[in-house]
Design a protein around this motif. Structure first.
Motif, PDB file in Angstrom:
ATOM      1  N   GLY A  57       0.822  -1.211   0.000  1.00 50.21           N
ATOM      2  CA  GLY A  57       0.000   0.000   0.000  1.00 50.21           C
ATOM      3  C   GLY A  57       0.855   1.261   0.000  1.00 50.21           C
ATOM      4  N   ILE A  58       1.955   1.228   0.753  1.00 50.33           N
ATOM      5  CA  ILE A  58       2.851   2.389   0.778  1.00 50.33           C
ATOM      6  C   ILE A  58       3.457   2.617  -0.609  1.00 50.33           C
ATOM      7  CG2 ILE A  58       5.012   3.290   1.717  1.00 50.33           C
ATOM      8  CD1 ILE A  58       4.380   1.876   4.325  1.00 50.33           C
ATOM      9  N   LYS A  59       3.832   1.534  -1.295  1.00 53.00           N
ATOM     10  CA  LYS A  59       4.384   1.664  -2.650  1.00 53.00           C
ATOM     11  C   LYS A  59       3.391   2.339  -3.584  1.00 53.00           C
ATOM     12  CE  LYS A  59       7.460  -2.375  -2.415  1.00 53.00           C
ATOM     13  NZ  LYS A  59       7.731  -3.727  -2.951  1.00 53.00           N
ATOM     14  N   LYS A  60       2.111   1.951  -3.455  1.00 52.38           N
ATOM     15  CA  LYS A  60       1.093   2.546  -4.314  1.00 52.38           C
ATOM     16  C   LYS A  60       0.873   4.023  -3.984  1.00 52.38           C
ATOM     17  CE  LYS A  60      -1.423  -1.809  -5.055  1.00 52.38           C
ATOM     18  NZ  LYS A  60      -2.698  -2.523  -4.838  1.00 52.38           N
ATOM     19  N   VAL A  61       0.938   4.354  -2.682  1.00 57.68           N
ATOM     20  CA  VAL A  61       0.770   5.751  -2.276  1.00 57.68           C
ATOM     21  C   VAL A  61       1.863   6.617  -2.885  1.00 57.68           C
ATOM     22  CG1 VAL A  61       0.943   7.325  -0.314  1.00 57.68           C
ATOM     23  CG2 VAL A  61      -0.492   5.294  -0.147  1.00 57.68           C
ATOM     24  N   ILE A  62       3.104   6.149  -2.807  1.00 55.92           N
ATOM     25  CA  ILE A  62       4.226   6.933  -3.355  1.00 55.92           C
ATOM     26  C   ILE A  62       4.125   7.035  -4.866  1.00 55.92           C
ATOM     27  CG2 ILE A  62       6.732   7.048  -3.577  1.00 55.92           C
ATOM     28  CD1 ILE A  62       6.921   5.589  -0.895  1.00 55.92           C
ATOM     29  N   ALA A  63       3.796   5.906  -5.508  1.00 55.47           N
ATOM     30  CA  ALA A  63       3.724   5.892  -6.967  1.00 55.47           C
ATOM     31  C   ALA A  63       2.595   6.776  -7.489  1.00 55.47           C
ATOM     32  CB  ALA A  63       3.551   4.462  -7.466  1.00 55.47           C
ATOM     33  N   SER A  64       1.560   6.972  -6.666  1.00 54.44           N
ATOM     34  CA  SER A  64       0.426   7.783  -7.121  1.00 54.44           C
ATOM     35  C   SER A  64       0.723   9.290  -7.063  1.00 54.44           C
ATOM     36  CB  SER A  64      -0.802   7.475  -6.256  1.00 54.44           C
ATOM     37  OG  SER A  64      -0.575   7.849  -4.910  1.00 54.44           O
ATOM     38  N   ASN A  65       1.789   9.655  -6.372  1.00 54.36           N
ATOM     39  CA  ASN A  65       2.159  11.075  -6.323  1.00 54.36           C
ATOM     40  C   ASN A  65       2.750  11.485  -7.670  1.00 54.36           C
ATOM     41  OD1 ASN A  65       4.125  13.442  -5.756  1.00 54.36           O
ATOM     42  ND2 ASN A  65       2.879  13.339  -3.903  1.00 54.36           N
ATOM     43  N   GLU A  66       2.265  12.567  -8.245  1.00 52.06           N
ATOM     44  CA  GLU A  66       2.660  12.961  -9.597  1.00 52.06           C
ATOM     45  C   GLU A  66       4.114  13.438  -9.682  1.00 52.06           C
ATOM     46  OE1 GLU A  66       0.781  17.473  -9.200  1.00 52.06           O
ATOM     47  OE2 GLU A  66       0.022  16.076 -10.715  1.00 52.06           O
ATOM     48  N   LEU A  67       4.710  13.829  -8.562  1.00 53.13           N
ATOM     49  CA  LEU A  67       6.082  14.311  -8.574  1.00 53.13           C
ATOM     50  C   LEU A  67       7.091  13.266  -8.126  1.00 53.13           C
ATOM     51  CD1 LEU A  67       5.624  17.937  -7.171  1.00 53.13           C
ATOM     52  CD2 LEU A  67       5.835  17.201  -9.549  1.00 53.13           C
ATOM     53  N   ALA A  68       6.622  12.069  -7.821  1.00 48.25           N
ATOM     54  CA  ALA A  68       7.534  11.005  -7.404  1.00 48.25           C
ATOM     55  C   ALA A  68       8.115  10.290  -8.621  1.00 48.25           C
ATOM     56  CB  ALA A  68       6.809  10.007  -6.514  1.00 48.25           C
ATOM     57  N   ILE A  80       2.470  12.595   1.066  1.00 49.43           N
ATOM     58  CA  ILE A  80       2.709  11.150   1.071  1.00 49.43           C
ATOM     59  C   ILE A  80       2.579  10.586   2.479  1.00 49.43           C
ATOM     60  CG2 ILE A  80       4.473   9.375   0.692  1.00 49.43           C
ATOM     61  CD1 ILE A  80       5.439  11.048  -1.693  1.00 49.43           C
ATOM     62  N   LEU A  81       3.150  11.249   3.468  1.00 49.60           N
ATOM     63  CA  LEU A  81       3.103  10.743   4.843  1.00 49.60           C
ATOM     64  C   LEU A  81       1.681  10.750   5.393  1.00 49.60           C
ATOM     65  CD1 LEU A  81       6.331  12.244   6.449  1.00 49.60           C
ATOM     66  CD2 LEU A  81       5.951   9.950   5.525  1.00 49.60           C
ATOM     67  N   LEU A  82       0.887  11.745   5.032  1.00 50.78           N
ATOM     68  CA  LEU A  82      -0.506  11.755   5.476  1.00 50.78           C
ATOM     69  C   LEU A  82      -1.287  10.600   4.858  1.00 50.78           C
ATOM     70  CD1 LEU A  82      -1.387  15.576   5.428  1.00 50.78           C
ATOM     71  CD2 LEU A  82      -1.206  14.086   7.429  1.00 50.78           C
ATOM     72  N   GLU A  83      -1.016  10.294   3.590  1.00 49.58           N
ATOM     73  CA  GLU A  83      -1.694   9.163   2.947  1.00 49.58           C
ATOM     74  C   GLU A  83      -1.238   7.841   3.560  1.00 49.58           C
ATOM     75  OE1 GLU A  83      -1.683   9.165  -1.306  1.00 49.58           O
ATOM     76  OE2 GLU A  83      -1.932  11.334  -1.447  1.00 49.58           O
ATOM     77  N   VAL A  84       0.037   7.738   3.914  1.00 53.05           N
ATOM     78  CA  VAL A  84       0.529   6.534   4.594  1.00 53.05           C
ATOM     79  C   VAL A  84      -0.135   6.401   5.960  1.00 53.05           C
ATOM     80  CG1 VAL A  84       2.564   5.461   5.635  1.00 53.05           C
ATOM     81  CG2 VAL A  84       2.723   6.478   3.363  1.00 53.05           C
ATOM     82  N   TYR A  85      -0.316   7.513   6.653  1.00 51.00           N
ATOM     83  CA  TYR A  85      -0.982   7.509   7.953  1.00 51.00           C
ATOM     84  C   TYR A  85      -2.421   6.999   7.810  1.00 51.00           C
ATOM     85  CZ  TYR A  85      -1.762   9.304  12.712  1.00 51.00           C
ATOM     86  OH  TYR A  85      -2.009   9.423  14.044  1.00 51.00           O
TER      87      TYR A  85
END
Length: 367
Positions: free
Chosen positions: A287-298, A338-343
């Motif tokens: 899930g964390i991988k998907k959160v990071i990958a979904s960020n447009e600037l990552a 990203i950290l808020l989405e991980v939270y």
């Protein structure tokens, strides 16, 4: 009117007021000197007022440097012409050798200082012309090169102007410099740091390891470059203080230019509770991988999220990824998202974050 003048002339001859001597000169000579000074000041103001009109043809040209030169020279031209008028007038008037020598020396100094100041101010116009020419030709020359050129020319104008004025007073400059002896050697030794800083600034501008506005880290200094000067570079730290680093030290140090990064790395550990089940740990990591990958600037091709280690009180997950931002402000904003989405992800999966705990086991004493 004629009778009044005749009476005044007769009175002056009778009383001999103009022939009375006061402090090396007669009153008549003091009056003549006052009139010379007055006419010179009037001439100065007149030239300053008419100078732009005399060179009004410069407004018809396509360039602006000639207009700036006329504006810069306006005040100095008036002073120089006034000085020349005084010089010629005193030479024609008989003020005596002692007084005349002193007056002429002062006027030469006045004219010389104004000439030097005019050339000193004209350096800005000259550097502006050179800069505009290189920009028009799209030559890859850093703006700081022009700043250094401007400061260097001004220093040379000041030094050579001083030497010319000294030479103009009859002092042999070469003999004076040669006669300094050990004093000159001491000055040279004292100035070696200044020379080292000057050549350090030249190397910085030629090599261009950083520019104004870049975030750099050199030795124990980290911050934003605010100015690259003749002797030193000024760096504004993230604490708001301004640190001055000598260019000699800057040129021989390892410079980490953080301002040219196209990406910024984010690296951190998340500690989850030991009670977390293996399957839940896998779901949380994915899930964390998907959160990071979904960020447009990552950077989608450089994301690392792994179960990293067993800690003293937590299961540690390593997050290592890159954001396509150039400044610290953009990094902090995207990192927060990203950290808020991980939270939020951890809350939805019921994953608990660990904190330092201690468990005390008490054994019953055997009776």
């Amino acid at each position: 009117m004629e009778k009044l003048l005749n009476n005044l002339n007769a009175y002056l001859k009778e009383t001999k007021i103009l022939d009375s001597e006061f402090f090396l000169l007669t009153n008549g000579k003091w009056l003549l000197l006052f009139l010379l000074l007055l006419v010179g000041f009037v001439l100065q103001k007149l030239i300053q007022a008419l100078w732009p009109r005399i060179f009004s043809f410069t407004k018809l040209t396509l360039t602006d440097w000639d207009d700036r030169l006329v504006e810069v020279s306006k005040s100095y031209a008036g002073r120089i012409f006034a000085g020349l008028f005084w010089y010629i007038g005193i030479r024609f008037c008989n003020f005596g050798d002692t007084v005349e020598h002193g007056l002429l020396a002062g006027i030469r100094l006045y004219i010389g200082l104004n000439l030097i100041l005019f050339i000193y101010k004209s350096v800005d116009v000259f550097v502006g012309v050179v800069k505009a020419s290189t920009n028009a030709k799209r030559l890859p020359i850093d703006d700081q090169v022009f700043v250094l050129l401007q400061k260097t020319l001004k220093v040379f104008v000041a030094i050579f102007g001083f030497l010319i004025i000294v030479q103009n007073f009859g002092i042999n400059v070469m003999s004076l410099l040669a006669g300094l002896g050990l004093g000159g050697l001491a000055i040279a030794l004292a100035a070696q740091d200044t020379c080292a800083n000057f050549f350090g600034s030249v190397m910085i501008l030629l090599d261009r390891p950083f520019r104004i506005g870049d975030i750099i880290k050199v030795s124990n200094v980290e911050g934003t470059v605010e100015d690259i000067g003749f002797r030193s570079t000024k760096v504004r730290t993230f604490y708001g203080s301004l640190i001055t680093v000598p260019n000699a030290e800057m040129a021989k140090s390892h410079i980490d230019n953080l301002g040219v990064r196209v990406q910024r790395r984010v690296r951190l550990h998340l500690g989850v509770e030991y009670s977390t089940k293996p399957e839940l740990m896998k779901d949380f990591i994915n899930g964390i991988k998907k959160v990071i990958a979904s960020n447009e600037l990552a950077d989608k091709d450089n994301i690392t999220v792994v179960f990293d280690s067993y800690g003293d009180f937590s299961l540690n997950i390593l997050l290592n990824f890159f954001l396509n931002v150039r400044d610290i402000k953009g990094e902090l904003i995207e990192k927060e998202k990203i950290l808020l989405e991980v939270y939020t992800l951890a809350d939805s999966l019921k994953v608990g974050f660990a904190f330092p705990t201690q468990t005390i086991h008490l054994s019953k004493p055997q009776l």
